[in-house]
Write an enzyme that holds these catalytic residues in place. Structure first.
Site, PDB file in Angstrom:
ATOM      1  CG  HIS A 153     -20.675  26.521 -96.459  1.00 48.90           C
ATOM      2  ND1 HIS A 153     -20.273  26.592 -95.161  1.00 48.90           N
ATOM      3  CD2 HIS A 153     -22.002  26.822 -96.467  1.00 48.90           C
ATOM      4  CE1 HIS A 153     -21.303  26.923 -94.396  1.00 48.90           C
ATOM      5  NE2 HIS A 153     -22.360  27.062 -95.176  1.00 48.90           N
TER       6      HIS A 153
ATOM      7  CG  ASP B 117     -32.728  44.295-113.264  1.00 46.67           C
ATOM      8  OD1 ASP B 117     -31.553  44.566-113.603  1.00 46.67           O
ATOM      9  OD2 ASP B 117     -33.371  45.013-112.484  1.00 46.67           O
TER      10      ASP B 117
ATOM     11  CG  HIS C 188     -30.215  49.323-106.373  1.00 46.20           C
ATOM     12  ND1 HIS C 188     -30.363  48.016-106.782  1.00 46.20           N
ATOM     13  CD2 HIS C 188     -29.846  50.017-107.478  1.00 46.20           C
ATOM     14  CE1 HIS C 188     -30.103  47.928-108.075  1.00 46.20           C
ATOM     15  NE2 HIS C 188     -29.790  49.128-108.526  1.00 46.20           N
TER      16      HIS C 188
ATOM     17  CE1 TYR D 216     -33.441  49.885-107.260  1.00 50.91           C
ATOM     18  CE2 TYR D 216     -35.746  50.314-107.807  1.00 50.91           C
ATOM     19  CZ  TYR D 216     -34.461  50.778-107.546  1.00 50.91           C
ATOM     20  OH  TYR D 216     -34.201  52.121-107.567  1.00 50.91           O
ATOM     21  CB  ALA D 217     -36.317  41.753-110.851  1.00 54.00           C
TER      22      ALA D 217
END
EC number: 5.4.99.62
Length: 139
Positions: A20, A28, A106, A128-129
């Site tokens: 948990h 990416d 980021h 930014y994926a």
């Protein structure tokens, strides 16, 4: 042979051993991966496998309760960002569980990946994926 969707042995083991609130990152092809974090490299070529295909498979196997993304994702790659949000909405509807969504810069995201149990690198070339999944519980 395993019957469920996820047949990649390292990913299957990772999901089976999550506790948990443990975190995993799906990224990416360009995200730097901290040396101390397990790298599961799926990237074959540009776009293969895609970020969203990888997200879908991981969602089919693991329960998540939280998601962290970079703020830049929504600004720079809005189509992919919206597609990820749609996948999360579908997951919420399927499981009946809440998924908390948070955003950080980021730079903060790259630092946060140091907490991940593993970073799963895709062949995605969309800026930014990247997403951090926080493991939930099935009960």
């Amino acid at each position: 042979m395993k019957k469920s969707t996820l047949i990649h042995s390292e990913l299957s083991y990772l999901v089976a051993t999550l506790g948990h609130t443990d975190e995993i990152t799906i990224c990416d092809a360009g995200l730097p991966i901290p040396a101390q974090v397990q790298r599961i490299d799926l990237a074959l070529t540009h776009g293969v496998p895609s970020f969203l295909d990888t997200v879908r498979v991981m969602l089919s196997e693991m329960q998540i309760e939280g998601v962290i993304m970079a703020e830049e994702f929504a600004q720079v790659s809005p189509e992919h960002h919206q597609a990820l949000l749609a996948e999360l909405e579908q997951e919420k509807a399927l499981t009946g569980k809440t998924i908390n969504i948070g955003y950080i810069s980021h730079e903060q995201f790259k630092q946060r990946t140091k907490q991940s149990r593993a970073v799963v690198r895709t062949g995605e070339c969309t800026p930014y994926a990247n997403v951090i999944f926080q493991s939930g519980v099935v009960f």
